[in-house]
Design a protein around this motif. Structure first.
Motif, PDB file in Angstrom:
ATOM      1  N   LEU A   1       0.795  -1.093   0.013  1.00 53.93           N
ATOM      2  CA  LEU A   1       0.183  -0.034   0.134  1.00 53.93           C
ATOM      3  C   LEU A   1       0.857   1.174  -0.067  1.00 53.93           C
ATOM      4  N   GLY A   2       1.205   1.995  -0.971  1.00 53.14           N
ATOM      5  CA  GLY A   2       1.709   3.108  -1.284  1.00 53.14           C
ATOM      6  C   GLY A   2       3.196   2.613  -1.275  1.00 53.14           C
ATOM      7  N   ARG A   3       3.735   3.647  -0.506  1.00 54.85           N
ATOM      8  CA  ARG A   3       5.466   3.262  -0.466  1.00 54.85           C
ATOM      9  C   ARG A   3       5.583   2.653   1.328  1.00 54.85           C
ATOM     10  N   SER A   4       4.525   2.234   1.923  1.00 51.91           N
ATOM     11  CA  SER A   4       4.583   1.598   2.976  1.00 51.91           C
ATOM     12  C   SER A   4       5.173   0.316   3.004  1.00 51.91           C
ATOM     13  N   GLY A   5       5.305  -0.305   4.174  1.00 54.17           N
ATOM     14  CA  GLY A   5       5.494  -1.599   4.232  1.00 54.17           C
ATOM     15  C   GLY A   5       4.256  -2.643   4.355  1.00 54.17           C
ATOM     16  N   LEU A   6       3.033  -1.965   4.276  1.00 51.95           N
ATOM     17  CA  LEU A   6       1.672  -2.838   4.449  1.00 51.95           C
ATOM     18  C   LEU A   6       1.442  -3.677   3.248  1.00 51.95           C
ATOM     19  N   ASN A   7       1.405  -4.727   3.384  1.00 52.77           N
ATOM     20  CA  ASN A   7       0.527  -5.472   2.294  1.00 52.77           C
ATOM     21  C   ASN A   7      -0.767  -5.884   2.620  1.00 52.77           C
ATOM     22  N   ILE A   8      -1.601  -5.593   1.401  1.00 48.63           N
ATOM     23  CA  ILE A   8      -2.939  -5.966   1.605  1.00 48.63           C
ATOM     24  C   ILE A   8      -3.447  -6.628   0.417  1.00 48.63           C
ATOM     25  N   SER A   9      -4.689  -7.337   0.486  1.00 50.52           N
ATOM     26  CA  SER A   9      -5.039  -8.424  -0.586  1.00 50.52           C
ATOM     27  C   SER A   9      -5.434  -7.451  -1.846  1.00 50.52           C
ATOM     28  N   GLU A  10      -5.092  -8.075  -3.104  1.00 54.73           N
ATOM     29  CA  GLU A  10      -5.399  -7.221  -4.235  1.00 54.73           C
ATOM     30  C   GLU A  10      -7.026  -7.289  -4.415  1.00 54.73           C
ATOM     31  N   ILE A  11      -7.685  -8.101  -3.806  1.00 54.71           N
ATOM     32  CA  ILE A  11      -9.319  -7.929  -3.825  1.00 54.71           C
ATOM     33  C   ILE A  11      -9.444  -7.543  -2.019  1.00 54.71           C
ATOM     34  N   SER A  12     -10.386  -6.498  -1.611  1.00 52.92           N
ATOM     35  CA  SER A  12     -10.588  -6.542  -0.608  1.00 52.92           C
ATOM     36  C   SER A  12     -12.197  -6.478  -0.383  1.00 52.92           C
ATOM     37  N   TYR A  13     -12.573  -6.463   0.626  1.00 51.75           N
ATOM     38  CA  TYR A  13     -14.044  -6.967   0.877  1.00 51.75           C
ATOM     39  C   TYR A  13     -14.637  -5.441   1.694  1.00 51.75           C
ATOM     40  N   GLY A  14     -15.707  -4.891   0.905  1.00 51.73           N
ATOM     41  CA  GLY A  14     -16.385  -3.758   1.437  1.00 51.73           C
ATOM     42  C   GLY A  14     -17.742  -3.893   1.916  1.00 51.73           C
ATOM     43  N   ASN A  15     -18.433  -3.134   2.749  1.00 50.26           N
ATOM     44  CA  ASN A  15     -19.779  -3.163   3.300  1.00 50.26           C
ATOM     45  C   ASN A  15     -20.372  -2.062   2.949  1.00 50.26           C
ATOM     46  N   TRP A  16     -20.371  -1.347   1.862  1.00 49.75           N
ATOM     47  CA  TRP A  16     -20.945  -0.078   1.856  1.00 49.75           C
ATOM     48  C   TRP A  16     -22.550  -0.023   1.962  1.00 49.75           C
ATOM     49  N   LEU A  17     -23.169  -0.762   0.865  1.00 44.89           N
ATOM     50  CA  LEU A  17     -24.599  -0.630   0.614  1.00 44.89           C
ATOM     51  C   LEU A  17     -25.368  -1.961   1.250  1.00 44.89           C
ATOM     52  N   THR A  18     -24.470  -2.607   1.949  1.00 51.39           N
ATOM     53  CA  THR A  18     -25.161  -4.227   2.334  1.00 51.39           C
ATOM     54  C   THR A  18     -25.220  -4.311   3.714  1.00 51.39           C
ATOM     55  N   HIS A  19     -24.257  -4.491   4.337  1.00 52.63           N
ATOM     56  CA  HIS A  19     -24.340  -4.724   5.829  1.00 52.63           C
ATOM     57  C   HIS A  19     -25.029  -3.665   6.751  1.00 52.63           C
ATOM     58  N   GLY A  20     -25.977  -4.315   7.325  1.00 53.25           N
ATOM     59  CA  GLY A  20     -26.727  -3.187   8.281  1.00 53.25           C
ATOM     60  C   GLY A  20     -27.892  -2.557   7.618  1.00 53.25           C
ATOM     61  N   SER A  21     -27.945  -2.819   6.300  1.00 52.93           N
ATOM     62  CA  SER A  21     -29.165  -2.176   5.887  1.00 52.93           C
ATOM     63  C   SER A  21     -29.669  -3.097   4.571  1.00 52.93           C
ATOM     64  N   GLN A  22     -29.138  -3.429   3.540  1.00 50.60           N
ATOM     65  CA  GLN A  22     -29.868  -4.153   2.354  1.00 50.60           C
ATOM     66  C   GLN A  22     -29.815  -5.695   2.724  1.00 50.60           C
ATOM     67  N   VAL A  23     -28.594  -6.372   3.692  1.00 47.12           N
ATOM     68  CA  VAL A  23     -28.447  -7.481   3.715  1.00 47.12           C
ATOM     69  C   VAL A  23     -28.839  -7.941   5.164  1.00 47.12           C
ATOM     70  N   GLU A  24     -29.614  -8.934   5.556  1.00 50.62           N
ATOM     71  CA  GLU A  24     -29.599  -9.641   6.801  1.00 50.62           C
ATOM     72  C   GLU A  24     -28.551  -9.927   7.259  1.00 50.62           C
ATOM     73  N   GLU A  25     -28.404  -9.856   8.688  1.00 47.10           N
ATOM     74  CA  GLU A  25     -27.089 -10.506   9.433  1.00 47.10           C
ATOM     75  C   GLU A  25     -26.630 -11.900   9.036  1.00 47.10           C
ATOM     76  N   GLU A  26     -27.282 -12.746   8.922  1.00 49.56           N
ATOM     77  CA  GLU A  26     -26.888 -13.999   8.695  1.00 49.56           C
ATOM     78  C   GLU A  26     -26.295 -13.943   7.535  1.00 49.56           C
ATOM     79  N   GLN A  27     -26.981 -13.368   6.434  1.00 49.28           N
ATOM     80  CA  GLN A  27     -26.406 -13.315   4.919  1.00 49.28           C
ATOM     81  C   GLN A  27     -25.037 -12.584   4.936  1.00 49.28           C
ATOM     82  N   ALA A  28     -25.053 -11.303   5.930  1.00 53.23           N
ATOM     83  CA  ALA A  28     -23.744 -10.492   5.922  1.00 53.23           C
ATOM     84  C   ALA A  28     -22.841 -11.539   6.422  1.00 53.23           C
ATOM     85  N   GLN A  29     -22.942 -12.114   7.575  1.00 57.90           N
ATOM     86  CA  GLN A  29     -21.870 -12.952   8.307  1.00 57.90           C
ATOM     87  C   GLN A  29     -21.465 -14.039   7.278  1.00 57.90           C
TER      88      GLN A  29
END
Length: 328
Positions: free
Chosen positions: A6-34
């Motif tokens: 990530l940038g010029r840092s020493g932090l490695n991150i996965s090429e695909i990251s998981y985000g929960n903008w319009l889903t968790h806590g709104s569109q998707v029920e808890e069980e499905q989100a988990q």
């Protein structure tokens, strides 16, 4: 899964990251989100992106519950601050010191962690001196509650200003989180060169253009029931792409994806990862199978002739105007 710095840092991150903008806590029920969070973990995703404003703080709580019991050192947890949260009081928004400090502590509690790997300014705040904003970020870094600092949807000029302050304060400013996909390329003329100069990577959201690049929206047809375009918040983000000219051209990508042995979604995610300044593409999901499909884009190398064919198919509907990167 493959990983990038990530940038010029020493932090490695996965090429695909998981985000929960319009889903968790709104569109998707808890069980499905988990179930979606578990699918991301099972697929090798280690990087999880959220924000305090998503579902008015509920998304952070859902993610915190989903990651409970995981080895914290094996995860990269990102969140953001800026937009109004809570009851909407005068200090419940923006990048003033009070809101940043209070929001950070509340996010840590909801996420069930002592620190976040990346804390991001969700937009630029013209009403607050940048020195105050970065001073608060610096204090969080020095307290060990935040490891790295990032921003979202900042212009090239704003990134340059922030980088100068970060150097002065000796805090690691490493990323920008913009919208970026085959149709929306507004970061390419100015933001990417400034980021490369200042040592930042892009962590991109909407790599499949809110679902448009999957091919599920057809010209002349109503959006499928339950799709992003039928959600009040999602519809505002996707409406610019829902016209027959765009959708007709997107349909041409289907044969290109098939020839490459990819689904249209995989092609779209792989496309953003061809940009060397992109460290990770954020994918969301309402079903676990969507996670499993999208992660197959990790490590995919697209040939130059395929990239040229994508440009030809979408010619005339690609947005490149850098002035469209802006904050309220």
């Amino acid at each position: 899964m493959e990983f990038r710095r990530l940038g010029r840092s020493g932090l490695n991150i996965s090429e695909i990251s998981y985000g929960n903008w319009l889903t968790h806590g709104s569109q998707v029920e808890e069980e499905q989100a988990q179930a979606c969070i578990k699918a991301a973990l099972d697929a090798g995703i280690t990087t999880f992106d959220t924000a305090d404003v998503y579902a008015n703080t509920a998304a952070e709580s859902v993610l915190g519950r989903g990651l409970k019991g995981q080895r914290r050192e094996s995860l990269e947890i990102f969140t953001k601050v800026f937009w109004p949260t809570g009851p909407g009081g005068p200090n419940d928004k923006g990048l003033g010191r009070k809101h940043i400090m209070e929001s950070a502590h509340a996010s840590l509690k909801r996420l069930g962690t002592d620190y976040v790997d990346l804390y991001q300014a969700h937009r630029f705040d013209r009403t607050v001196p940048l020195e105050e904003t970065f001073g608060a970020f610096a204090d969080l870094v020095h307290q060990g509650k935040v490891l790295y600092i990032g921003v979202s949807e900042w212009t090239a000029e704003q990134i340059t200003q922030g980088a100068a302050l970060a150097r002065e304060l000796k805090i690691p400013f490493v990323s920008n989180q913009p919208q970026y996909n085959m149709l929306w390329r507004v970061i390419e003329p100015q933001v990417v060169p400034a980021s490369e100069r200042e040592g930042l990577s892009q962590i991109v959201w909407s790599p499949i253009a809110q679902g448009v690049l999957t091919g599920k929206y057809k010209p002349g047809q109503a959006p499928p029931a339950g799709s992003r375009a039928t959600d009040e918040n999602g519809a505002r983000m996707i409406e610019r792409f829902l016209n027959d000219d765009v959708l007709t051209r997107v349909a041409k990508l289907e044969s290109l994806a098939a020839d490459a042995g990819l689904s249209m979604a995989q092609l779209a995610v792989a496309w953003v990862l061809q940009n060397p300044n992109v460290a990770s593409a954020i994918v969301g999901a309402s079903r676990p199978e969507q996670v499993h499909e999208n992660v197959k884009a990790a490590g995919v190398k697209l040939e130059a002739d395929l990239l040229a064919a994508v440009d030809e198919a979408l010619d005339g509907v690609i947005e490149r105007d850098p002035t469209l990167t802006r904050s309220p």
